[in-house]
Design an enzyme around this catalytic site. Structure first.
Site, short mmCIF file in Angstrom:
data_model
loop_
_atom_site.label_atom_id
_atom_site.label_comp_id
_atom_site.label_asym_id
_atom_site.label_seq_id
_atom_site.Cartn_x
_atom_site.Cartn_y
_atom_site.Cartn_z
N GLU A 1 0.86 -1.01 -0.04
CA GLU A 1 -0.04 0.01 0.01
C GLU A 1 0.77 1.19 0.15
O GLU A 1 2.03 1.16 0.37
CB GLU A 1 -0.89 0.04 1.19
N ARG B 1 -4.06 -6.52 3.04
CA ARG B 1 -4.63 -7.80 2.70
C ARG B 1 -4.28 -9.22 3.49
O ARG B 1 -5.21 -10.21 3.24
CB ARG B 1 -4.38 -7.97 1.14
N ALA C 1 -0.17 -10.08 -7.96
CA ALA C 1 -1.41 -10.73 -7.27
C ALA C 1 -1.61 -9.85 -6.12
O ALA C 1 -3.11 -9.99 -5.84
CB ALA C 1 -0.97 -12.17 -7.07
N TYR C 2 -0.81 -9.35 -5.28
CA TYR C 2 -1.42 -8.78 -4.23
C TYR C 2 -2.42 -7.50 -4.50
O TYR C 2 -3.36 -7.23 -4.07
CB TYR C 2 -0.22 -8.08 -3.44
N ARG C 3 -2.03 -7.02 -5.56
CA ARG C 3 -2.65 -5.40 -6.15
C ARG C 3 -3.71 -5.96 -6.69
O ARG C 3 -4.91 -4.96 -7.01
CB ARG C 3 -1.80 -4.60 -6.73
#
Length: 431
Positions: free
Chosen positions: A301, A348, A315-317
C-alpha cells in the site's frame, strides 16, 4: 549507579572496565525451562577475568563476585563456574565444558526473566590491576531505543554472537570464536575493486554462494552456514581496508571519530540487510522466480514496503486474487520489540510471517505475537532454543518455502492461479 543508560555507559566505559555484550538467549533466561541457571559467558573470556577458574585439575571450579544489574536495581553476590565434567569421571565424553554465571535467584532477576529473552545486555567487568575483580555492573536493555544506544557505541550485536568492548581490551582475551574459518579471505583473495569501494551486501552474498554452494543442504542449514561464512568474509575485507588506516594513525581526534563512525555504520548496514539478502538468494535457488512467485521489497500500500510478498506484488494488488493465497514475509534478525513494526505492512494478509534468528522468546510474548497474527519462521537449528510449548507452532524456512510453492496451485475456493504465475508453475530454475 547511573539513572539512565547514557549515564551508565559513560560511568562504566573507563579504562578499568571491559564490556562483554550479548543478546540473552532462551538458554540464558528461563524462557525454555532449560535450567541452565545463568547466562553463558565464553570460557576464555571468563578465564581472562578470573584466572582462578582455569583449574582443569579441579571439578567445576568456581569463584564468587559482586554483580549489580543497574537497569533493574538488583545487587547480589553471584558465582562464576566452569562446568568441566568432561575432564572428570567415567562419562567424561558426555560431560559439560562451559562457563556460566549463576546465583541470580530465579526469574525475579532481569537476567533470568523470560520476558528479557533477546534483550541486548552489557556486562561491564572491572579489570584494573586486581587479581580478582571486585565487581561487575550489568545493563539489560529495556526497549529497542536502549539497544540502539548501545549499538551506536559498540556496533551491531546479533543473536548467537557477542563482542568485547573496547576492542583494545580484546587482546587480553584470546577467544576461540574469532579464529578464522575457510571463508576468511586473505589479502590476495580480495578483489581489487573491493579495496577501492567496500563491496555491497549483494556482492558479498554472491561471494558466499561461490564459497558455500550448499544447495544440497536444506534451506535452514544453508542459511545458517552461509551467515557464518558471510560474517567471516565481511570481517576479512573490513580488516584489509581499515587496518592500514589504523596503523598509520590519525592526526586529529575528528579524523579518528569519522573513521570509527564509518566502520560502525557499515557494520550496522550489513547487520540490517544480511538476513534479507540471504533469504532472497535461497528463494531463487529453490526455484522461486522473482516477480512471478515472489516480490522483494514491493509496495503493498502507499508508504508500506514488506520485505517479501508471495506470489507477487501484482497478485497482491489484484483485488480479484484471493487473500487466502497471499503470503507476506518480514525479515528481522531480532524480534523482541521489533515484531510490532510489521503488523500494518500488508493490509490484505492477516497472518504476518516473520523470519528471525532470535534465540527464543518467552511464552507470554509468543502468545502476544500469535494473537496479533504473527507467525515466526525460525531456522531448524535454532528451534530448540524456544520453549517446548512454542516449538510446534514455529515454521522452518524449508516448510515456509514449501507453503509458498503451493500458491502456484488452484486456491481452496476454486480461483485459478494468477495468469503471470501459470507460465512458471512447477519450474525450479537453479534448483
Amino acid at each position: 549507579m547511573a539513572d539512565n543508560l547514557l549515564e551508565w555507559m559513560n560511568a562504566y566505559a573507563g579504562g578499568d572496565r571491559v564490556w562483554y555484550v550479548k543478546r540473552l538467549s532462551g538458554n540464558d533466561t528461563l524462557a525454555n525451562h532449560s535450567h541452565q541457571a545463568g547466562p553463558y559467558i565464553p570460557r576464555d573470556f571468563l578465564f581472562g577475568i578470573f584466572p582462578e577458574l582455569n583449574r582443569p585439575d579441579l571439578k567445576n571450579p568456581d569463584i564468587r563476585f559482586d554483580l549489580s544489574v543497574d537497569s533493574h536495581p538488583d545487587s547480589r553476590t553471584v558465582r562464576a563456574i566452569w562446568y568441566n565434567n568432561r575432564f572428570h569421571g567415567t562419562a567424561a565424553k558426555r560431560g559439560r565444558d562451559e562457563t556460566r554465571v549463576t546465583g541470580f535467584g530465579g526469574a525475579a532477576s532481569a537476567l533470568l526473566d523470560p520476558e528479557n529473552t533477546g534483550a541486548l545486555t552489557v556486562f561491564a567487568f572491572s579489570v584494573a590491576g586486581q587479581a580478582t575483580p571486585s565487581d561487575c555492573h550489568v545493563w539489560v536493555c529495556r526497549d529497542a531505543a536502549e539497544e540502539d544506544l548501545v549499538e551506536e557505541r559498540v556496533g551491531p550485536v546479533e543473536p548467537g554472537r557477542w563482542l568485547i568492548w573496547p576492542a583494545a581490551q580484546a587482546e587480553l582475551f584470546p577467544v576461540t570464536s574469532l579464529v578464522r574459518t575457510s571463508c576468511w579471505l586473505e589479502d590476495t583473495e580480495i578483489p581489487e575493486a573491493w579495496r577501492l569501494r567496500f563491496p555491497a551486501g549483494a556482492d558479498i552474498i554472491r561471494k558466499v554462494s561461490e564459497m558455500r554452494d550448499d544447495t544440497r543442504l536444506a534451506p535452514d542449514n544453508r542459511l545458517l552456514r552461509r551467515r557464518e561464512c558471510e560474517f567471516e568474509i565481511f570481517r576479512s575485507v573490513e580488516q584489509a581496508i581499515e587496518l592500514p588506516h589504523i596503523l598509520a594513525g590519525f592526526t586529529t581526534i575528528g579524523a579518528f571519530l569519522a573513521r570509527a563512525q564509518t566502520v560502525l555504520q557499515r557494520r550496522k548496514a550489513r547487520s540490517g540487510n544480511s538476513l534479507e539478502l540471504h533469504a532472497r538468494s535461497i528463494f531463487l535457488e529453490e526455484g522461486l522466480s522473482e516477480g512471478l512467485q515472489f516480490s522483494h521489497q514491493p509496495e503493498s500500500e502507499p508508504g508500506k514496503k514488506p520485505d517479501f510478498l508471495f506470489p507477487s506484488a501484482e497478485a497482491y494488488r489484484d483485488a480479484s486474487f484471493p487473500a487466502v493465497q497471499l503470503r507476506m514475509l518480514a525479515v528481522k534478525t531480532t524480534c523482541r520489540d521489533r515484531w510490532r513494526q510489521i503488523l500494518n505492512e500488508a493490509d490484505r494478509i492477516p497472518t504476518k510471517h516473520l523470519l528471525t534468528l532470535q534465540e527464543g522468546v518467552s511464552e507470554a510474548q509468543f502468545a502476544e505475537m500469535t494473537n496479533a497474527g504473527v507467525r515466526l519462521v525460525v531456522p531448524a537449528g535454532l528451534t530448540a532454543k524456544f520453549p517446548k510449548s512454542v516449538q510446534p507452532a514455529l515454521q522452518t524456512l524449508e516448510s515456509f518455502i514449501g507453503d509458498v510453492r503451493g500458491l502456484d496451485e488452484v486456491s481452496t475456493n476454486g480461483h485459478p492461479a494468477h495468469p503471470s504465475k501459470r507460465a512458471v508453475s512447477g519450474e525450479r530454475s537453479g534448483a
